[in-house]
Write an enzyme that holds these catalytic residues in place. Structure first.
Site, mmCIF file in Angstrom:
data_model
loop_
_atom_site.group_PDB
_atom_site.id
_atom_site.type_symbol
_atom_site.label_atom_id
_atom_site.label_comp_id
_atom_site.label_asym_id
_atom_site.label_seq_id
_atom_site.Cartn_x
_atom_site.Cartn_y
_atom_site.Cartn_z
ATOM 1 N N SER A 35 -5.228 2.270 27.341
ATOM 2 C CA SER A 35 -6.437 2.723 28.038
ATOM 3 C C SER A 35 -6.996 1.602 28.901
ATOM 4 C CB SER A 35 -7.469 3.131 26.987
ATOM 5 O OG SER A 35 -8.739 3.246 27.569
ATOM 6 N N TYR B 241 -12.201 1.446 18.385
ATOM 7 C CA TYR B 241 -11.234 2.242 19.164
ATOM 8 C C TYR B 241 -10.590 1.381 20.245
ATOM 9 C CZ TYR B 241 -9.624 5.005 23.076
ATOM 10 O OH TYR B 241 -8.868 5.472 24.125
ATOM 11 N N LYS C 262 -6.466 -0.227 20.904
ATOM 12 C CA LYS C 262 -5.603 -0.190 22.095
ATOM 13 C C LYS C 262 -5.129 -1.601 22.439
ATOM 14 C CE LYS C 262 -5.698 4.195 22.505
ATOM 15 N NZ LYS C 262 -4.514 4.965 22.081
#
Ligand code: UD1
Length: 338
Positions: free
Chosen positions: A125, A150, A154
């Site tokens: 992302s 989160y 990544k």
């Protein structure tokens, strides 16, 4: 050629399965349906004429992952979407996110390391860049301290793959850093299915447009941008799905320059929240009920991609505009509320 798509019933996963099947790949999906629905298989079949193989499986169960790869030794490539993706929830439940997003990645990589040749595509992302210092953002922009567990999964995911590739020449991997995926398939057969109140802008816009939500809150209009609202790079989900197929083919055909590569996947154009609203109003012919509220904590001012590397090296380019993607998002919203 058989390709495993984890999270293949999800939003980006299902669109990628369609593009893979259109290109003649045999797809096997693993999904635990924690944030998706088995009906998606019928949508995929309606579009491509073929129902992919599907196993309901929780990738956190290591022995089941091992067993899967035992039974499917002919898997040539893996596209790994399965992960949790709600930023706010990740702050509340960090261990759930580390277990879901990191534990499962490790189990899959372990299996791929056993193979004589393996191709792996990872869903990363643009969140890894945080608020980048320069726009548009190139792949060599510094990785900033993650704002949430989160985002951290990544960043860590990329590092885990990179470290593994360094010592495993048989493993070839590409991380795709998505900007803001949106839209739905032109057929109206598959699209985004957020559970509960959507956190992302586009499904919130279309749900407000259809009357499911009273009004959209625009998080801040005092940002240093032309209209004061945040700027993002909204990428049409079918364009994004095609980037996965191109990336996988690059690895399967041995065209990669190193065994771990990273690409931005965006349009290269930034759009503000108000521009996204205007584009919805144009395609739907409806006025959207919205109000300006305080900034949302953790939001960055601006993020849009420099796509030169993906354009030149991958030979991939986004084809759809925000307005076209919004039109498909709206067609989908109307269909599912019918
Ligand atoms: C977030 C995540 C990103 C993740 C992406 C897709 C962060 C900082 N960002 O991106 O990692 O990949 O979701 O799941 O963790 N907005 C409103 N009202 C709303 C919703 C959104 O004004 O009700 C605005 C936001 O302030 C933002 C823009 O719309 O400016 C896009 O928001 P959103 O769709 O949530 O995506 P991001 O925050 O960019």
């Amino acid at each position: 050629m058989k390709v495993l798509v984890t999270g293949g019933l999800g939003f980006i996963g299902s669109h990628t399965v369609v593009e893979l099947q259109n290109k003649g790949f045999d797809v096997v999906i693993i999904d635990d349906c924690s944030n998706s629905d088995e009906n998606v298989l019928e949508g995929i079949q309606a579009i491509t004429g073929k129902k992919p193989l599907y196993e309901k499986l929780d990738l956190k169960e290591k022995h089941k992952v091992e067993d899967f790869f035992q039974r499917h030794q002919d898997v040539a490539g893996v596209i790994h979407f399965a992960a949790s993706k709600a930023v706010g929830e990740s702050v509340e439940k960090p261990l759930l996110y580390y277990e879901n997003n990191i534990g499962t990645l490790v189990y899959i990589l372990k299996e791929l390391c056993r193979k004589t040749k393996a191709s792996f595509i990872f869903s990363s992302s643009c969140t890894v860049y945080g608020q980048a210092d320069k726009m548009p953002i190139t792949e060599d922009a510094p990785i900033k301290v993650a704002e949430s567990p989160y985002g951290n999964t990544k960043q860590m995911g990329e590092e885990i793959i990179s470290d593994t590739c360094k010592v495993t020449p048989s493993l070839n991997a590409i991380a795709l850093r998505y900007f803001n995926p949106m839209g739905a398939h032109p057929s109206g057969e598959i699209g985004e299915l957020p559970k509960g109140v959507p956190q992302n802008l586009v499904p919130f816009i279309t749900q407000t447009g259809i009357g499911l939500r009273k009004e959209l809150s625009v998080f801040g209009d005092d940002y240093p941008t032309p209209d004061g609202t945040c700027i993002r790079d909204y990428i049409y989900v079918v364009d994004l799905a095609k980037a996965h197929v191109v990336a996988l083919e690059r690895l399967l055909n041995g065209k990669n320059e190193s065994n771990y590569e990273v690409f931005n996947v965006g349009t290269g154009t930034g759009s503000s929240v108000l521009e996204a609203i205007q584009s919805f109003e144009k395609v739907s012919g409806r006025k959207l009920n919205y109000k300006i509220v305080d900034r949302r904590p953790g939001d960055i001012t601006s993020a849009y991609a420099d796509t030169t590397k993906a354009n030149k090296v991958l030979g991939w380019k986004a084809e759809y505009t925000l307005e076209e993607a919004m039109n498909y998002a709206w067609i989908w919203e109307q269909k599912i509320r019918d």
